[in-house]
Design a protein around this motif. Structure first.
Motif, PDB file in Angstrom:
ATOM      1  N   GLU A 163       0.854  -1.184   0.000  1.00  0.00           N
ATOM      2  CA  GLU A 163       0.000   0.000   0.000  1.00  0.00           C
ATOM      3  C   GLU A 163       0.891   1.236   0.000  1.00  0.00           C
ATOM      4  O   GLU A 163       2.071   1.164   0.361  1.00  0.00           O
ATOM      5  CB  GLU A 163      -0.922   0.009   1.220  1.00  0.00           C
ATOM      6  CG  GLU A 163      -2.008  -1.041   1.147  1.00  0.00           C
ATOM      7  CD  GLU A 163      -3.072  -0.846   2.209  1.00  0.00           C
ATOM      8  OE1 GLU A 163      -2.904  -0.005   3.115  1.00  0.00           O
ATOM      9  OE2 GLU A 163      -4.084  -1.555   2.134  1.00  0.00           O
ATOM     10  N   THR A 191      -6.780   0.684  -5.350  1.00  0.00           N
ATOM     11  CA  THR A 191      -7.757   0.569  -4.276  1.00  0.00           C
ATOM     12  C   THR A 191      -7.954   1.962  -3.703  1.00  0.00           C
ATOM     13  O   THR A 191      -6.985   2.671  -3.418  1.00  0.00           O
ATOM     14  CB  THR A 191      -7.275  -0.397  -3.175  1.00  0.00           C
ATOM     15  OG1 THR A 191      -7.081  -1.686  -3.743  1.00  0.00           O
ATOM     16  CG2 THR A 191      -8.298  -0.508  -2.053  1.00  0.00           C
ATOM     17  N   GLY A 214     -12.189   1.225   0.069  1.00  0.00           N
ATOM     18  CA  GLY A 214     -11.974  -0.212  -0.051  1.00  0.00           C
ATOM     19  C   GLY A 214     -12.302  -0.741  -1.439  1.00  0.00           C
ATOM     20  O   GLY A 214     -12.028  -1.897  -1.750  1.00  0.00           O
ATOM     21  N   THR A 215     -12.871   0.102  -2.288  1.00  0.00           N
ATOM     22  CA  THR A 215     -13.193  -0.289  -3.655  1.00  0.00           C
ATOM     23  C   THR A 215     -11.915  -0.461  -4.460  1.00  0.00           C
ATOM     24  O   THR A 215     -11.033   0.403  -4.434  1.00  0.00           O
ATOM     25  CB  THR A 215     -14.073   0.791  -4.329  1.00  0.00           C
ATOM     26  OG1 THR A 215     -15.272   0.918  -3.594  1.00  0.00           O
ATOM     27  CG2 THR A 215     -14.387   0.442  -5.767  1.00  0.00           C
ATOM     28  N   THR A 216     -11.808  -1.575  -5.172  1.00  0.00           N
ATOM     29  CA  THR A 216     -10.704  -1.796  -6.094  1.00  0.00           C
ATOM     30  C   THR A 216     -11.254  -1.643  -7.499  1.00  0.00           C
ATOM     31  O   THR A 216     -12.267  -2.258  -7.841  1.00  0.00           O
ATOM     32  CB  THR A 216     -10.081  -3.189  -5.893  1.00  0.00           C
ATOM     33  OG1 THR A 216      -9.538  -3.249  -4.566  1.00  0.00           O
ATOM     34  CG2 THR A 216      -8.975  -3.456  -6.897  1.00  0.00           C
ATOM     35  N   THR A 221     -10.156  -0.333 -11.828  1.00  0.00           N
ATOM     36  CA  THR A 221      -9.198   0.091 -12.840  1.00  0.00           C
ATOM     37  C   THR A 221      -9.858   1.194 -13.648  1.00  0.00           C
ATOM     38  O   THR A 221     -10.940   1.008 -14.198  1.00  0.00           O
ATOM     39  CB  THR A 221      -8.801  -1.076 -13.762  1.00  0.00           C
ATOM     40  OG1 THR A 221      -8.203  -2.104 -12.963  1.00  0.00           O
ATOM     41  CG2 THR A 221      -7.804  -0.628 -14.820  1.00  0.00           C
ATOM     42  N   ALA A 278      -5.881   7.336  -3.712  1.00  0.00           N
ATOM     43  CA  ALA A 278      -5.685   5.893  -3.782  1.00  0.00           C
ATOM     44  C   ALA A 278      -4.852   5.464  -2.584  1.00  0.00           C
ATOM     45  O   ALA A 278      -3.971   6.195  -2.142  1.00  0.00           O
ATOM     46  CB  ALA A 278      -4.969   5.507  -5.066  1.00  0.00           C
ATOM     47  N   LYS A 327      -3.640   2.219  -2.750  1.00  0.00           N
ATOM     48  CA  LYS A 327      -2.767   1.231  -3.382  1.00  0.00           C
ATOM     49  C   LYS A 327      -2.872   1.394  -4.886  1.00  0.00           C
ATOM     50  O   LYS A 327      -3.964   1.602  -5.410  1.00  0.00           O
ATOM     51  CB  LYS A 327      -3.192  -0.173  -2.967  1.00  0.00           C
ATOM     52  CG  LYS A 327      -2.291  -1.290  -3.407  1.00  0.00           C
ATOM     53  CD  LYS A 327      -2.780  -2.601  -2.800  1.00  0.00           C
ATOM     54  CE  LYS A 327      -1.795  -3.711  -3.035  1.00  0.00           C
ATOM     55  NZ  LYS A 327      -2.236  -4.954  -2.376  1.00  0.00           N
TER      56      LYS A 327
END
Length: 85
Positions: free
Chosen positions: A29, A48, A52-54, A56, A68, A70
């Motif tokens: 992270e 991410t 907590g939403t990942t 693209t 972000a 991560k």
């Protein structure tokens, strides 16, 4: 005469007070959550978010007002990524 304002605040409309290079990683992270991402060469950024939403997202070159926690190497095609805070 114009009123002087505090430009060290953390709001998205405030200028950045620091910048750091982001090396995408599938395991690490970010040490600092940036207020925005600066993209050198447009492309996809797999990340991410603080919620907590990942996701693209295709991000254009330049300033992108997105935080972000991560940035993944897998799925990221954008290069020259910097965090602004």
């Amino acid at each position: 005469m114009a009123e002087l304002r505090d430009v060290t605040g953390d709001g998205i409309g405030q200028p950045a007070v620091d910048a750091f290079s982001i090396t995408p990683s599938d395991s690490m992270e970010l040490a600092i959550i940036p207020r925005a991402l600066l993209i050198g060469v447009a492309g996809n950024v797999a990340m991410t978010l603080p919620s907590g939403t990942t996701i693209t997202l295709p991000l254009p070159a330049g300033y992108n007002a997105i935080r972000a926690v991560k940035v993944f190497s897998t799925g990221t095609t954008a290069t020259g990524i910097f965090g602004l805070r």
